[in-house]
Design a protein around this motif. Structure first.
Motif, PDB file in Angstrom:
ATOM      1  N   LEU A 209      11.362 -42.829 -32.775  1.00  8.53           N
ATOM      2  CA  LEU A 209      10.154 -43.373 -32.081  1.00  8.53           C
ATOM      3  C   LEU A 209       9.276 -42.296 -30.643  1.00  8.53           C
ATOM      4  O   LEU A 209      10.154 -41.530 -30.319  1.00  8.53           O
ATOM      5  CB  LEU A 209      10.766 -44.681 -31.073  1.00  8.53           C
ATOM      6  CG  LEU A 209      11.442 -45.629 -31.284  1.00  8.53           C
ATOM      7  CD1 LEU A 209      11.637 -46.437 -30.841  1.00  8.53           C
ATOM      8  CD2 LEU A 209      10.296 -47.033 -32.269  1.00  8.53           C
TER       9      LEU A 209
ATOM     10  N   PHE B  13       6.726 -41.288 -27.941  1.00  6.93           N
ATOM     11  CA  PHE B  13       4.986 -41.098 -26.798  1.00  6.93           C
ATOM     12  C   PHE B  13       5.058 -40.404 -26.613  1.00  6.93           C
ATOM     13  O   PHE B  13       5.850 -39.502 -26.081  1.00  6.93           O
ATOM     14  CB  PHE B  13       6.720 -42.148 -25.963  1.00  6.93           C
ATOM     15  CG  PHE B  13       5.746 -42.221 -24.559  1.00  6.93           C
ATOM     16  CD1 PHE B  13       4.482 -43.298 -24.835  1.00  6.93           C
ATOM     17  CD2 PHE B  13       5.397 -42.086 -23.528  1.00  6.93           C
ATOM     18  CE1 PHE B  13       3.976 -43.631 -23.695  1.00  6.93           C
ATOM     19  CE2 PHE B  13       4.539 -41.855 -22.264  1.00  6.93           C
ATOM     20  CZ  PHE B  13       4.446 -43.033 -22.454  1.00  6.93           C
TER      21      PHE B  13
ATOM     22  N   SER C 223      -1.646 -37.098 -25.915  1.00  4.87           N
ATOM     23  CA  SER C 223      -2.776 -37.996 -27.306  1.00  4.87           C
ATOM     24  C   SER C 223      -3.613 -37.537 -27.358  1.00  4.87           C
ATOM     25  O   SER C 223      -4.806 -37.676 -28.667  1.00  4.87           O
ATOM     26  CB  SER C 223      -1.904 -39.494 -26.241  1.00  4.87           C
ATOM     27  OG  SER C 223      -0.543 -39.804 -26.737  1.00  4.87           O
TER      28      SER C 223
ATOM     29  N   ALA D  57       2.247 -41.936 -37.048  1.00  2.00           N
ATOM     30  CA  ALA D  57       2.651 -43.366 -36.957  1.00  2.00           C
ATOM     31  C   ALA D  57       2.680 -44.263 -37.529  1.00  2.00           C
ATOM     32  O   ALA D  57       1.761 -44.335 -38.475  1.00  2.00           O
ATOM     33  CB  ALA D  57       1.333 -43.865 -35.446  1.00  2.00           C
TER      34      ALA D  57
ATOM     35  N   SER E 213       4.264 -47.947 -36.466  1.00  2.00           N
ATOM     36  CA  SER E 213       3.841 -49.053 -35.545  1.00  2.00           C
ATOM     37  C   SER E 213       3.995 -48.869 -33.991  1.00  2.00           C
ATOM     38  O   SER E 213       4.520 -47.985 -33.913  1.00  2.00           O
ATOM     39  CB  SER E 213       4.582 -50.312 -36.060  1.00  2.00           C
ATOM     40  OG  SER E 213       5.771 -50.052 -36.128  1.00  2.00           O
ATOM     41  N   GLU E 214       3.373 -49.777 -33.493  1.00  2.00           N
ATOM     42  CA  GLU E 214       4.581 -49.015 -31.759  1.00  2.00           C
ATOM     43  C   GLU E 214       5.845 -50.504 -31.692  1.00  2.00           C
ATOM     44  O   GLU E 214       5.977 -51.751 -31.954  1.00  2.00           O
ATOM     45  CB  GLU E 214       2.986 -49.893 -30.546  1.00  2.00           C
ATOM     46  CG  GLU E 214       2.332 -49.025 -31.128  1.00  2.00           C
ATOM     47  CD  GLU E 214       1.010 -49.165 -30.019  1.00  2.00           C
ATOM     48  OE1 GLU E 214       1.597 -50.341 -29.514  1.00  2.00           O
ATOM     49  OE2 GLU E 214       0.575 -47.688 -29.653  1.00  2.00           O
TER      50      GLU E 214
ATOM     51  N   CYS F 296       7.038 -48.497 -22.127  1.00  2.00           N
ATOM     52  CA  CYS F 296       5.933 -47.957 -23.222  1.00  2.00           C
ATOM     53  C   CYS F 296       6.287 -47.802 -24.751  1.00  2.00           C
ATOM     54  O   CYS F 296       6.975 -49.019 -24.257  1.00  2.00           O
ATOM     55  CB  CYS F 296       6.983 -46.640 -22.914  1.00  2.00           C
ATOM     56  SG  CYS F 296       7.046 -45.775 -21.217  1.00  2.00           S
ATOM     57  N   GLN F 297       5.192 -48.107 -24.229  1.00  2.00           N
ATOM     58  CA  GLN F 297       4.859 -48.714 -25.791  1.00  2.00           C
ATOM     59  C   GLN F 297       4.773 -46.998 -27.198  1.00  2.00           C
ATOM     60  O   GLN F 297       4.023 -46.005 -26.963  1.00  2.00           O
ATOM     61  CB  GLN F 297       3.384 -48.611 -26.256  1.00  2.00           C
ATOM     62  CG  GLN F 297       3.284 -50.037 -25.633  1.00  2.00           C
ATOM     63  CD  GLN F 297       3.915 -51.310 -26.050  1.00  2.00           C
ATOM     64  OE1 GLN F 297       4.015 -51.230 -27.326  1.00  2.00           O
ATOM     65  NE2 GLN F 297       4.180 -52.011 -25.331  1.00  2.00           N
ATOM     66  N   TRP F 298       6.162 -47.608 -27.559  1.00  2.00           N
ATOM     67  CA  TRP F 298       6.909 -45.862 -27.894  1.00  2.00           C
ATOM     68  C   TRP F 298       5.763 -46.496 -29.823  1.00  2.00           C
ATOM     69  O   TRP F 298       6.424 -47.146 -30.377  1.00  2.00           O
ATOM     70  CB  TRP F 298       8.174 -45.653 -28.468  1.00  2.00           C
ATOM     71  CG  TRP F 298       8.449 -45.632 -27.435  1.00  2.00           C
ATOM     72  CD1 TRP F 298       8.606 -46.362 -25.640  1.00  2.00           C
ATOM     73  CD2 TRP F 298       9.239 -44.288 -27.267  1.00  2.00           C
ATOM     74  NE1 TRP F 298       9.483 -45.494 -25.661  1.00  2.00           N
ATOM     75  CE2 TRP F 298       9.854 -44.201 -25.649  1.00  2.00           C
ATOM     76  CE3 TRP F 298       9.689 -43.508 -27.281  1.00  2.00           C
ATOM     77  CZ2 TRP F 298      10.546 -43.601 -24.673  1.00  2.00           C
ATOM     78  CZ3 TRP F 298       9.745 -42.639 -26.645  1.00  2.00           C
ATOM     79  CH2 TRP F 298      10.527 -42.148 -25.520  1.00  2.00           C
ATOM     80  N   ASN F 299       5.129 -45.361 -30.594  1.00  2.00           N
ATOM     81  CA  ASN F 299       5.141 -44.652 -31.985  1.00  2.00           C
ATOM     82  C   ASN F 299       6.566 -44.957 -32.792  1.00  2.00           C
ATOM     83  O   ASN F 299       7.363 -43.964 -33.122  1.00  2.00           O
ATOM     84  CB  ASN F 299       4.417 -43.948 -32.143  1.00  2.00           C
ATOM     85  CG  ASN F 299       2.432 -44.303 -31.340  1.00  2.00           C
ATOM     86  OD1 ASN F 299       2.339 -44.271 -31.871  1.00  2.00           O
ATOM     87  ND2 ASN F 299       2.295 -43.807 -29.877  1.00  2.00           N
ATOM     88  N   LYS F 300       6.132 -45.992 -33.509  1.00  2.00           N
ATOM     89  CA  LYS F 300       7.728 -45.563 -34.431  1.00  2.00           C
ATOM     90  C   LYS F 300       7.256 -45.298 -35.838  1.00  2.00           C
ATOM     91  O   LYS F 300       6.191 -45.127 -36.564  1.00  2.00           O
ATOM     92  CB  LYS F 300       7.908 -47.368 -34.851  1.00  2.00           C
ATOM     93  CG  LYS F 300       9.084 -47.115 -35.602  1.00  2.00           C
ATOM     94  CD  LYS F 300       9.309 -48.796 -36.314  1.00  2.00           C
ATOM     95  CE  LYS F 300      11.013 -48.350 -37.678  1.00  2.00           C
ATOM     96  NZ  LYS F 300      10.826 -50.178 -37.961  1.00  2.00           N
TER      97      LYS F 300
END
Length: 265
Positions: free
Chosen positions: A161, A163, A169, A193, A195-196, A209-213
């Motif tokens: 993940l 962020f 960004s 990226a 998904s989140e 936080c919204q992490w990017n998978k």
């Protein structure tokens, strides 16, 4: 198997000319270079260390604005000691926290469930585009086997993940194709990226936080640990010896108590 890259190593590449890192950066980014993950287990016996190394493709200037979080599933045959993790955090050795609740470190393999750990990876000082994470794990006791004296535990590859802060960004990696005489903008997370996922921003606070998978390529499919277990054919022998030693020690204790003890009525 080792990591296969243009430089053939985890460390930063050097040199100049047509085959150098700088001259390949445009081509590498255009082809969306893969993230390479290498997971291995160190030491033997019941106490092991999982070492995870992550290498990004070509050099990414904005990578310093991002953080990498590793979500590792722990199979039922292993456990992570939360008290040990707390001690390691205090000594600044690793940043990891248990996610699972009602976790019993004393339970055997057949009475345990899978658990989950979040590890905040750190920059690798020997590689400009690399992160690494360290996690101590311990093997649980297994039921005795009838023939084979070992049990296999499969440790699956983790989730990665990432962020990046808002400034990182929004910033774009710009490069120019001279043959087309135009500039193309490329977002830092567009290549990887998937998904989140919502997860804590850091260990020090409870913000989410919204992490990017991230999508990645693993050097090894999975890691398999071999754990020694007892054999059922030895059950009678082990029980007999244990009983005899118990009786002997109890007898010696009673003799010492009656010989050297002081009793008053």
């Amino acid at each position: 198997a080792g990591l296969r890259s243009a430089g053939g190593a985890w460390g930063p590449e050097r040199g100049s000319g047509p085959g150098s890192r700088a001259s390949r950066r445009v081509a590498g980014m255009a082809m969306c270079s893969e993230i390479i993950l290498r997971q291995e287990v160190l030491k033997d016996g019941f106490h092991r260390d999982i070492l995870i190394k992550v290498k990004f493709g070509e050099s990414i200037e904005d990578l310093h604005t991002c953080r990498l979080l590793i979500k590792q599933d722990i199979p039922a045959g292993l456990y992570v000691d939360p008290y040990e993790l707390a001690s390691l955090r205090e000594r600044n050795i690793t940043e990891a926290v248990m996610v699972s609740e009602n976790f019993d470190i004393e339970a055997p393999n057949y009475l345990s469930k899978e658990s989950e750990v979040l590890i905040y990876a750190r920059r690798d000082s020997q590689c400009i585009d690399c992160f690494q994470a360290f996690l101590p794990v311990h093997c649980r006791y297994h039921r005795p086997h009838s023939e084979d004296g070992e049990a296999s535990i499969v440790v699956n590859n983790p989730d990665l993940l990432m962020f990046c802060d808002q400034a990182g960004s929004r910033r774009m990696i710009r490069f120019r194709f001279d043959s087309f005489d135009k500039t193309i903008e490329f977002p830092i997370l567009k290549c990887w990226a998937h998904s989140e996922v919502a997860a804590p921003c850091a260990l020090e606070n409870e913000d989410i936080c919204q992490w990017n998978k991230m999508k990645y390529k693993s050097v090894y499919k999975n890691v398999i640990l071999q754990v020694p277990v007892g054999l059922t054919v030895h059950t009678s022998l082990v029980c007999s010896v244990t009983l005899l030693i118990t009786i002997l020690c109890s007898t010696l204790i009673l003799v010492a108590v009656f010989k050297y003890g002081h009793f008053s009525l």
